[in-house]
Write a protein that holds these residues in place. Sequence first.
Motif, short mmCIF file in Angstrom:
data_model
loop_
_atom_site.label_atom_id
_atom_site.label_comp_id
_atom_site.label_asym_id
_atom_site.label_seq_id
_atom_site.Cartn_x
_atom_site.Cartn_y
_atom_site.Cartn_z
N ASP A 181 -48.02 3.20 -82.25
CA ASP A 181 -48.19 3.49 -81.19
C ASP A 181 -49.48 4.23 -80.62
OD1 ASP A 181 -45.73 2.38 -80.51
OD2 ASP A 181 -44.68 4.09 -80.74
N SER A 182 -50.57 4.10 -79.75
CA SER A 182 -51.72 4.48 -79.48
C SER A 182 -51.14 5.22 -78.11
CB SER A 182 -52.53 3.34 -79.02
OG SER A 182 -53.11 2.67 -80.27
N PHE A 183 -52.16 6.29 -77.69
CA PHE A 183 -51.88 7.06 -76.76
C PHE A 183 -53.22 7.13 -75.94
CE2 PHE A 183 -52.74 10.02 -79.71
CZ PHE A 183 -53.67 10.94 -79.14
N THR A 184 -53.09 7.16 -74.68
CA THR A 184 -54.38 7.50 -73.77
C THR A 184 -54.57 8.90 -73.61
OG1 THR A 184 -54.11 5.58 -72.42
CG2 THR A 184 -55.75 7.45 -71.54
N PRO A 185 -55.60 9.60 -74.08
CA PRO A 185 -55.66 11.17 -74.21
C PRO A 185 -55.57 11.78 -72.84
CG PRO A 185 -57.57 10.29 -75.36
CD PRO A 185 -56.69 8.95 -74.88
N ARG A 186 -54.55 12.96 -72.55
CA ARG A 186 -54.39 13.48 -71.22
C ARG A 186 -55.32 14.70 -71.23
NH1 ARG A 186 -48.48 13.68 -71.13
NH2 ARG A 186 -48.54 12.24 -72.70
N ASP A 187 -55.32 15.39 -69.87
CA ASP A 187 -56.02 16.53 -69.75
C ASP A 187 -55.56 17.58 -70.85
OD1 ASP A 187 -57.36 15.56 -67.63
OD2 ASP A 187 -56.06 16.44 -66.17
N TYR A 188 -56.45 18.07 -71.83
CA TYR A 188 -56.34 18.83 -72.96
C TYR A 188 -56.56 20.42 -72.67
CZ TYR A 188 -56.70 20.79 -77.66
OH TYR A 188 -56.72 21.61 -78.70
N LYS A 189 -55.57 21.17 -73.07
CA LYS A 189 -55.55 22.55 -73.03
C LYS A 189 -55.52 23.21 -74.14
CE LYS A 189 -50.74 23.24 -71.96
NZ LYS A 189 -49.80 23.97 -70.76
N LYS A 190 -56.60 24.14 -74.59
CA LYS A 190 -56.54 24.44 -75.85
C LYS A 190 -55.37 25.63 -76.31
CE LYS A 190 -61.42 24.50 -76.47
NZ LYS A 190 -62.80 25.11 -76.64
N PRO A 191 -54.96 25.64 -77.49
CA PRO A 191 -53.68 26.38 -77.79
C PRO A 191 -54.48 27.92 -78.05
CG PRO A 191 -54.71 25.61 -79.76
CD PRO A 191 -55.35 24.85 -78.66
N GLN A 192 -53.29 28.92 -77.47
CA GLN A 192 -53.73 30.16 -77.56
C GLN A 192 -53.41 30.57 -78.88
OE1 GLN A 192 -51.62 32.60 -74.74
NE2 GLN A 192 -52.45 34.51 -75.78
N ILE A 193 -54.55 30.99 -79.48
CA ILE A 193 -54.39 31.48 -81.04
C ILE A 193 -55.16 32.67 -81.18
CG2 ILE A 193 -54.51 29.09 -82.12
CD1 ILE A 193 -57.37 29.40 -82.49
N GLU A 194 -55.53 33.56 -80.01
CA GLU A 194 -56.02 34.81 -80.15
C GLU A 194 -55.07 35.53 -79.36
OE1 GLU A 194 -58.56 35.54 -81.82
OE2 GLU A 194 -59.29 33.40 -82.25
N PHE A 195 -54.61 36.72 -80.20
CA PHE A 195 -53.35 37.45 -79.70
C PHE A 195 -53.63 38.89 -79.44
CE2 PHE A 195 -51.42 33.67 -81.36
CZ PHE A 195 -50.71 33.31 -80.40
N ASP A 196 -55.22 39.23 -79.59
CA ASP A 196 -55.69 40.72 -79.48
C ASP A 196 -55.02 41.41 -78.39
OD1 ASP A 196 -56.78 40.32 -81.85
OD2 ASP A 196 -58.81 40.12 -81.13
N ASP A 197 -55.12 40.88 -77.23
CA ASP A 197 -54.69 41.43 -75.77
C ASP A 197 -52.99 41.71 -75.88
OD1 ASP A 197 -57.27 41.42 -74.93
OD2 ASP A 197 -57.03 39.71 -73.84
N ILE A 198 -52.23 40.62 -76.42
CA ILE A 198 -51.04 40.95 -76.55
C ILE A 198 -50.49 41.78 -77.47
CG2 ILE A 198 -48.78 39.48 -77.24
CD1 ILE A 198 -50.33 37.08 -76.23
N LEU A 199 -51.26 41.83 -78.65
CA LEU A 199 -50.94 42.91 -79.76
C LEU A 199 -51.19 44.29 -79.08
CD1 LEU A 199 -52.01 40.99 -82.88
CD2 LEU A 199 -50.04 41.47 -82.16
#
Length: 313
Positions: free
Chosen positions: A208-226
């Motif tokens: 199955d192929s897919f049509t790319p949807r609006d992409y949002k980058k993953p949150q992988i920086e957690f300095d503010d949360i930490l």
Amino acid sequence: MKIDRLVSIILILLDKKRIGAQELADIFEVSPRTIYRDIDTINMAGIPVCSIPGVGGGFEIMQNYKIDKNVFTTTDLSAILMGLSSISNMIRGDELVNALAKVKSFIPADRARDIELKANQIYIDLSPWTGNRNIQVYLETIKTALQERKLLSFEYVDRFGKITTRKAEPYQLVLKGSHWYWHGYCHKRNDFRLFKLLRMSNLQITKDSFTPRDYKKPQIEFDDILDYMQTTIKIRFHTSVMERVFDFCTHENVLKDDDEHYIVNFPFIENEYYYNILLSFGEKCECLEPLRIRTEMKRRIHEIAAIYESRKN
């Protein structure tokens, strides 16, 4: 293979000012007629190769199309080679091999030794020491799915140990710390998710192929949360585990206690992950304060001991 010969011809043309058809034919042990057909193919691919007739003639790439080797400094080329070589340890493919070959073609002979020495000054090996040997296979599978825009199917174990079957659209491979992840749109959750490769099994590319949807980058920086979640606790560690301790804190947080122990101001968040880190040190670790975390550690240790005490054998 023809594709290998075409790539090699392009690299030769990038390296030389001009070369004749017979010389190319001799290099690749084919007929001049085959070389002419290869040159036509290269032109059709968008690389402008000119044919110069007469004595001293031959094939050459248009000068405006070539990149001057002097554009790249020794440091530039060393950095590019180091990066490509590091990635190729884990993610293999013809495009990386060709990219390495092209970069090496920019290296002037008089600078080759110096660039090789600089490129080898830092070695990055992304492959694991031990553990899941499927990681490299999975990386290749995900990379193929990314290129072909195909859905991936797999089984996934969440942090509570529950196994679910998923289908997801792949959008990005992520290396964070020492672990590989991929970011995709999960059809089961109807949202973007970051999947850890170590938690996956039976990974397959679907038809199955897919049509790319609006992409949002993953949150992988957690300095503010930490900054607001993390606290500091006082731990007494045995010297035998200090190498591991420095995976989590710096030397500034360590004080000598006696000949065999150190007192460490240890960064901590009150969740399962961090409690399990402390428990993984076993008897080589004692939480001194605060009292609530020391009490919780005692409770967890008693629960573990109760499991072993419940069986007589």
